[in-house]
Design an enzyme around this catalytic site. Sequence first.
Site, short mmCIF file in Angstrom:
data_model
loop_
_atom_site.label_atom_id
_atom_site.label_comp_id
_atom_site.label_asym_id
_atom_site.label_seq_id
_atom_site.Cartn_x
_atom_site.Cartn_y
_atom_site.Cartn_z
N GLY A 141 0.86 -1.18 0.00
CA GLY A 141 0.00 0.00 0.00
C GLY A 141 0.89 1.22 0.00
CB SER B 16 4.34 -3.55 -2.13
OG SER B 16 4.37 -2.29 -2.76
CB ALA B 17 4.20 -0.54 1.70
CG HIS C 35 6.08 -2.37 -7.08
ND1 HIS C 35 5.10 -3.29 -7.36
CD2 HIS C 35 5.81 -1.91 -5.82
CE1 HIS C 35 4.27 -3.40 -6.33
NE2 HIS C 35 4.69 -2.57 -5.39
CD GLU D 12 5.53 -5.48 -9.93
OE1 GLU D 12 4.29 -5.44 -9.99
OE2 GLU D 12 6.18 -5.09 -8.93
#
Length: 243
Positions: free
Chosen positions: A91, A124-125, A161, A196
């Site tokens: 997020g 991700s985060a 990413h 990714e």
Amino acid sequence: MDLLLLSNGKIAGNDKVMEFALPAITELFTRKQVKNVVVIPYAVIRSSHDDRTAMVADTLSHLDVNVTGLHRAEDPVKAIREADAIVCSGGNTWVLNKTLHDLGLIGPIQHAIANRGVPYVGWSAGAVISAPTIRTTNDMCIVSAAITPSLNLVPFQINAHYIDATIEGHNGETRDERIEEYLIVNPHQSVIGIPEGSWLAVSGKTMTYEAANGKPLHWFKLNQERRMIEAGSDVSELLGLDG
């Protein structure tokens, strides 16, 4: 210390979050005899924390585990202290990191991972905050009083990413140029770009790089040519524990 640091939640062909790394997650949670999984959903902005927790529960439904969202805990610190595993959603990194600091959770999470051996899975985060700071996140700083120090579980910065492509008609800085700027200002640090469908797996003093799609890891240091490392490689040297 057991960490799985995923670049992202989903890739093409996967319906569930973390599905591309599910064999690694299953092995880790089975080996650690995990029963109580706490999900940290604070980074989620455009959907609900409950929905994100449910998505993680769905992914882990083949395991005999109880999945709860930290946002539902009356005492979040106590919930972390009682967790057998921590899963941190992607997020907005700025919102996630600030919330962890505001709730006094940085220390308890660090202690759970380093002293109790609680496995940590973040995408991700959730992966970016494992670095010393979140200064190499791609996210906009959408909160005031931004805080950059994070969990400091690994000694390098992470860029999730990661992509080295250029976009036709886009005249702004490329990802590589942004990372170069960071290293010029912070010359003694390194940045790991995980594309990714890839992840870093830390177990004790060993770290490997894995990718469901074969994409290489990108390692950046100032005044050195970018190093590309193939999936399946031992990258323990990046932990700084080889000397």
